[in-house]
Design a protein around this motif. Structure first.
Motif, PDB file in Angstrom:
ATOM      1  N   GLY A 120      15.164  -2.806  -0.783  1.00 58.17           N
ATOM      2  CA  GLY A 120      14.743  -3.932   0.022  1.00 58.17           C
ATOM      3  C   GLY A 120      13.947  -3.540   1.260  1.00 58.17           C
ATOM      4  N   ASP A 121      13.448  -2.316   1.311  1.00 62.02           N
ATOM      5  CA  ASP A 121      12.598  -1.947   2.443  1.00 62.02           C
ATOM      6  C   ASP A 121      11.281  -2.684   2.294  1.00 62.02           C
ATOM      7  OD1 ASP A 121      14.443  -0.242   3.495  1.00 62.02           O
ATOM      8  OD2 ASP A 121      13.522   1.599   2.748  1.00 62.02           O
ATOM      9  N   SER A 122      11.034  -3.614   3.157  1.00 63.03           N
ATOM     10  CA  SER A 122       9.776  -4.336   3.078  1.00 63.03           C
ATOM     11  C   SER A 122       9.342  -4.739   4.472  1.00 63.03           C
ATOM     12  CB  SER A 122       9.918  -5.583   2.195  1.00 63.03           C
ATOM     13  OG  SER A 122      10.854  -6.452   2.774  1.00 63.03           O
ATOM     14  N   MET A 123       8.054  -4.930   4.586  1.00 60.53           N
ATOM     15  CA  MET A 123       7.470  -5.335   5.861  1.00 60.53           C
ATOM     16  C   MET A 123       7.434  -6.856   5.906  1.00 60.53           C
ATOM     17  SD  MET A 123       6.753  -2.524   7.230  1.00 60.53           S
ATOM     18  CE  MET A 123       5.351  -1.792   7.994  1.00 60.53           C
TER      19      MET A 123
ATOM     20  N   ASN B 212       2.766   1.721  -3.308  1.00 59.32           N
ATOM     21  CA  ASN B 212       1.876   2.162  -4.382  1.00 59.32           C
ATOM     22  C   ASN B 212       1.496   3.634  -4.224  1.00 59.32           C
ATOM     23  OD1 ASN B 212       1.925  -0.408  -5.467  1.00 59.32           O
ATOM     24  ND2 ASN B 212       0.033  -1.047  -4.468  1.00 59.32           N
ATOM     25  N   GLU B 213       1.223   4.044  -2.985  1.00 58.67           N
ATOM     26  CA  GLU B 213       0.896   5.450  -2.743  1.00 58.67           C
ATOM     27  C   GLU B 213       2.085   6.356  -3.030  1.00 58.67           C
ATOM     28  OE1 GLU B 213      -0.562   5.520   1.260  1.00 58.67           O
ATOM     29  OE2 GLU B 213      -2.489   4.620   0.707  1.00 58.67           O
ATOM     30  N   LEU B 214       3.296   5.895  -2.662  1.00 60.98           N
ATOM     31  CA  LEU B 214       4.502   6.666  -2.975  1.00 60.98           C
ATOM     32  C   LEU B 214       4.678   6.829  -4.477  1.00 60.98           C
ATOM     33  CD1 LEU B 214       7.228   5.371  -0.492  1.00 60.98           C
ATOM     34  CD2 LEU B 214       6.502   7.721  -0.801  1.00 60.98           C
ATOM     35  N   ALA B 215       4.484   5.747  -5.223  1.00 59.28           N
ATOM     36  CA  ALA B 215       4.634   5.812  -6.679  1.00 59.28           C
ATOM     37  C   ALA B 215       3.630   6.796  -7.275  1.00 59.28           C
ATOM     38  CB  ALA B 215       4.449   4.424  -7.284  1.00 59.28           C
ATOM     39  N   LEU B 216       2.374   6.743  -6.819  1.00 58.19           N
ATOM     40  CA  LEU B 216       1.365   7.669  -7.304  1.00 58.19           C
ATOM     41  C   LEU B 216       1.728   9.110  -6.968  1.00 58.19           C
ATOM     42  CD1 LEU B 216      -1.441   8.305  -8.498  1.00 58.19           C
ATOM     43  CD2 LEU B 216      -2.362   7.966  -6.185  1.00 58.19           C
ATOM     44  N   ALA B 217       2.116   9.346  -5.726  1.00 61.03           N
ATOM     45  CA  ALA B 217       2.459  10.707  -5.302  1.00 61.03           C
ATOM     46  C   ALA B 217       3.645  11.245  -6.091  1.00 61.03           C
ATOM     47  CB  ALA B 217       2.752  10.734  -3.805  1.00 61.03           C
ATOM     48  N   ARG B 218       4.642  10.407  -6.324  1.00 58.93           N
ATOM     49  CA  ARG B 218       5.818  10.858  -7.071  1.00 58.93           C
ATOM     50  C   ARG B 218       5.478  11.177  -8.517  1.00 58.93           C
ATOM     51  NH1 ARG B 218       9.622   6.464  -4.144  1.00 58.93           N
ATOM     52  NH2 ARG B 218      10.287   7.793  -2.410  1.00 58.93           N
ATOM     53  N   LYS B 219       4.615  10.362  -9.133  1.00 52.97           N
ATOM     54  CA  LYS B 219       4.213  10.638 -10.521  1.00 52.97           C
ATOM     55  C   LYS B 219       3.441  11.942 -10.615  1.00 52.97           C
ATOM     56  CE  LYS B 219       4.097   5.877 -12.104  1.00 52.97           C
ATOM     57  NZ  LYS B 219       3.253   4.739 -12.490  1.00 52.97           N
ATOM     58  N   VAL B 220       2.516  12.140  -9.705  1.00 43.60           N
ATOM     59  CA  VAL B 220       1.735  13.379  -9.725  1.00 43.60           C
ATOM     60  C   VAL B 220       2.637  14.579  -9.473  1.00 43.60           C
ATOM     61  CG1 VAL B 220      -0.077  14.656  -8.497  1.00 43.60           C
ATOM     62  CG2 VAL B 220      -0.445  12.269  -9.120  1.00 43.60           C
ATOM     63  N   ALA B 221       3.557  14.453  -8.522  1.00 44.92           N
ATOM     64  CA  ALA B 221       4.483  15.555  -8.220  1.00 44.92           C
ATOM     65  C   ALA B 221       5.368  15.852  -9.428  1.00 44.92           C
ATOM     66  CB  ALA B 221       5.332  15.212  -7.003  1.00 44.92           C
TER      67      ALA B 221
ATOM     68  N   THR C  30       0.821  -1.210   0.000  1.00 46.69           N
ATOM     69  CA  THR C  30       0.000   0.000   0.000  1.00 46.69           C
ATOM     70  C   THR C  30       0.853   1.257   0.000  1.00 46.69           C
ATOM     71  OG1 THR C  30      -1.714  -1.190   1.216  1.00 46.69           O
ATOM     72  CG2 THR C  30      -1.866   1.199   1.191  1.00 46.69           C
ATOM     73  N   VAL C  31       1.820   1.327   0.895  1.00 46.37           N
ATOM     74  CA  VAL C  31       2.644   2.529   0.994  1.00 46.37           C
ATOM     75  C   VAL C  31       3.475   2.717  -0.273  1.00 46.37           C
ATOM     76  CG1 VAL C  31       4.502   3.645   2.277  1.00 46.37           C
ATOM     77  CG2 VAL C  31       2.692   2.471   3.499  1.00 46.37           C
TER      78      VAL C  31
END
Length: 159
Positions: A155-158, A55-64, A52-53
């Protein structure tokens, strides 16, 4: 709490030592058993990873990035052209995961800041510049380093 309650018993309490020992063993056993079995249990039940995080980061970066491109517009300055090219490459997928901190320009900036730091340290060590000049240039390099961003860890993963 169990151990604290057992330790708070008055010394005249019957079997006080046995109660304290039992409380200690229960607490230690509970922590040890749960601590050693949690990872195998999570692997056994095969929980799907939560992206989730990411995917949200990817969306935010594309919009920015798109917003930044729109703001640059048709600015003819060479710096604007370099930024447009860098952002466009990131959006087109040339960069696997666009992150401002991982752009080629920022990676180079961080490397150059390190080289510049060594150079001014040498100047200071050889007394070619004083403390005031050293601190001012060091502050400028700090700001440049901050503007270049922090590289993302791979490799940041939960669990």
């Amino acid at each position: 709490m169990t151990l604290a309650a057992a330790m708070a018993l008055p010394s005249s309490f019957p079997y006080r030592d046995f109660v304290q020992l039992t409380a200690f063993v229960v607490v230690l056993g509970t922590l040890t058993i749960q601590g050693l079995t949690l990872r195998p249990l999570l692997r056994f039940i095969r929980l799907p990873p939560d992206y989730t995080v990411q995917n949200e980061l990817a969306l935010a970066r594309k919009v920015a990035a798109r917003s930044a491109l729109a703001e640059l517009g048709q600015d003819p300055a060479p710096a604007a052209e370099r930024l447009r090219q860098e952002i466009s490459e990131a959006l087109s997928g040339a960069v696997r995961e666009f992150s401002p901190g991982n752009s080629h320009g920022n990676v180079l900036r961080r490397q150059l800041v390190g080289v510049a730091r060594h150079a001014i340290e040498d100047l200071r060590r050889t007394n070619k510049i004083g403390d005031d000049a050293y601190r001012q240039v060091e502050e400028e390099l700090d700001w440049l380093e901050l503007s270049a961003g922090v590289p993302e860890m791979e490799g940041d993963s939960m669990i």
